[in-house]
Scaffold this motif. Structure first.
Motif, short mmCIF file in Angstrom:
data_model
loop_
_atom_site.label_atom_id
_atom_site.label_comp_id
_atom_site.label_asym_id
_atom_site.label_seq_id
_atom_site.Cartn_x
_atom_site.Cartn_y
_atom_site.Cartn_z
N LEU A 165 4.35 -10.80 7.48
CA LEU A 165 5.76 -10.65 7.10
C LEU A 165 6.67 -11.55 7.92
N LEU A 199 -2.46 -3.55 11.81
CA LEU A 199 -1.02 -3.71 12.02
C LEU A 199 -0.64 -5.14 12.39
N ASP A 214 4.19 6.18 6.35
CA ASP A 214 2.87 5.54 6.22
C ASP A 214 2.89 4.21 6.97
N GLY A 215 1.71 3.59 7.07
CA GLY A 215 1.58 2.37 7.85
C GLY A 215 2.41 1.21 7.32
N ASP A 216 2.41 1.02 6.02
CA ASP A 216 3.16 -0.10 5.45
C ASP A 216 4.66 0.05 5.68
N ALA A 217 5.16 1.30 5.58
CA ALA A 217 6.58 1.54 5.83
C ALA A 217 6.92 1.24 7.29
N ARG A 274 -0.73 -7.43 9.30
CA ARG A 274 0.31 -7.09 8.31
C ARG A 274 1.69 -7.54 8.81
N VAL A 327 5.37 -0.96 9.24
CA VAL A 327 5.35 -2.42 9.39
C VAL A 327 6.66 -3.03 8.88
N ARG A 328 7.14 -2.54 7.74
CA ARG A 328 8.41 -3.06 7.21
C ARG A 328 9.54 -2.77 8.19
N PHE A 381 -5.86 0.78 10.71
CA PHE A 381 -4.77 0.03 10.07
C PHE A 381 -4.58 -1.32 10.76
N LEU A 441 -1.58 6.40 11.11
CA LEU A 441 -2.33 5.15 11.14
C LEU A 441 -3.80 5.42 11.42
#
Length: 347
Positions: free
Chosen positions: A121, A114, A49-52, A117, A54-55, A112, A109
């Motif tokens: 971080l 990006l 997923d998008g958050d994963a 986000r 980005v991390r 999103f 995505l």
């Protein structure tokens, strides 16, 4: 020390990170203020997923900063300095000004944010643009398109897209420009990840090459059938390796008729589309990059033949078609240089 001297020192110590997100792999690299590549890392792209994702990108940037910190123990090392900005090149339809991925056919995505986000971080400005534009920017600065007034840079990998460079500047033409992979091809019915069917990308891509080979193998003998025999489901091994475009290229080197036909069809399909682009733009050089460009003349020769058949001789005779200087690094360098040029803000 004068303010000007302080600024010059800060600029000399600055570093910029470029990230090239692909449907299969993602590379990140750190460059200095002069665009020299200092360090790189590469990982398989996180597609859950998008958050994963980005991390993962944030972790790759931190890994590069760790490399920089380790080298900073040596005062004479040029790879020291502060992170000033991050550039991300990513495939798909984007709103680059807002840093939003609208739709990416090979990534999870949709609308999103990006850039925001990732910037949150990292605590650094992040700019976002199409991966092929960033690749083209890198090739125009330090690659095969350097020194040409009008260049068309094409990347063939998990997907297919193009970008135009005019006298060292990218011609953006809007956020949808360059998506030649999603132009329909007559007689092609393959389903595409974008939601349409018949897209050029379903033929001219790593997956498209494998798809064509498997289809032809049903009717024609091929060494690929020996390397990747069809097995009943019950007999399949858990860790069987799947066919890749590189395997098709190796088979072509052995004189395999199926593999040779696949590259001929692929190159001609690409060349036919690029002919219209060349006639419109007055292109001096076409640079073919991306992972599939490793096939070299197996792909480039049929591209040239298709261009020669479709363009006026006055154009085709002066048009150069060549492989990119950088297979992967141009996207990283271009993204970093774009972040430096824009200072973390889209233009």
């Amino acid at each position: 020390m004068s303010k000007e001297c302080v600024l010059m020192a800060d600029e000399a110590e600055s570093v910029f990170v470029g990230i090239d997100v692909g449907g299969t792999n993602t590379g990140a690299g750190m460059v200095d203020a002069e665009g020299r590549l200092l360090a790189t890392v590469k990982k398989r792209t996180e597609t859950s997923d998008g958050d994963a994702l980005v991390r993962q990108l944030a972790e790759m940037v931190r890994e590069l900063l760790t490399i920089r910190s380790a080298k900073a123990a040596f005062p004479s090392s040029p790879e020291t300095g502060a992170l000033r900005a991050v550039g991300v090149g990513i495939p798909g339809f984007l709103d680059a000004r807002r840093g939003v991925v609208r739709h990416a056919a090979n990534l999870p995505l949709r609308d999103f944010p990006l850039a925001d986000r990732l910037g949150a971080l990292l605590g650094a400005p992040v700019i976002l643009d199409n991966d092929v534009r960033m690749y083209a920017y890198g090739e125009s600065a330090v690659g095969a398109a350097a020194g040409y007034d009008d260049a068309l840079v094409v990347t063939v990998g998990t997907g297919l897209a193009a970008a135009v460079v005019h006298r060292g500047r990218l011609l953006t033409g809007g956020d949808l420009a360059g998506e030649i992979g999603h132009v329909k091809v007559d007689g092609n019915e393959y389903a595409c990840g974008c939601g349409m069917s018949g897209c050029l990308e379903t033929l001219v891509s790593a997956g498209g090459i494998v798809r064509q080979a498997k289809e032809l193998m049903r009717w024609k003998p091929s060494v690929l059938g020996e390397w990747f025999p069809e097995r009943p489901k019950a007999e399949r091994l858990q860790v069987e390796r799947t066919m890749t475009a590189e395997d098709v290229a190796k088979a072509a080197d052995l004189g395999d008729a199926v593999a040779a036909e696949v590259f001929e069809r692929t190159g001609r399909a690409l060349g036919s589309t690029l002919a219209a682009c060349a006639a419109l733009l007055g292109t001096d050089v076409m640079v073919i990059g991306g992972g599939v460009s490793r096939a070299g003349e197996r792909l480039l020769s049929p591209v040239r033949r298709a261009l020669s058949e479709r363009l006026h001789p006055l154009h085709s005779e002066r048009l150069k078609v060549t492989a990119a200087r950088w297979t992967d690094e141009a996207g990283v360098i271009g993204s970093a240089l774009a972040a430096k040029a824009r200072g973390g803000h889209t233009v």
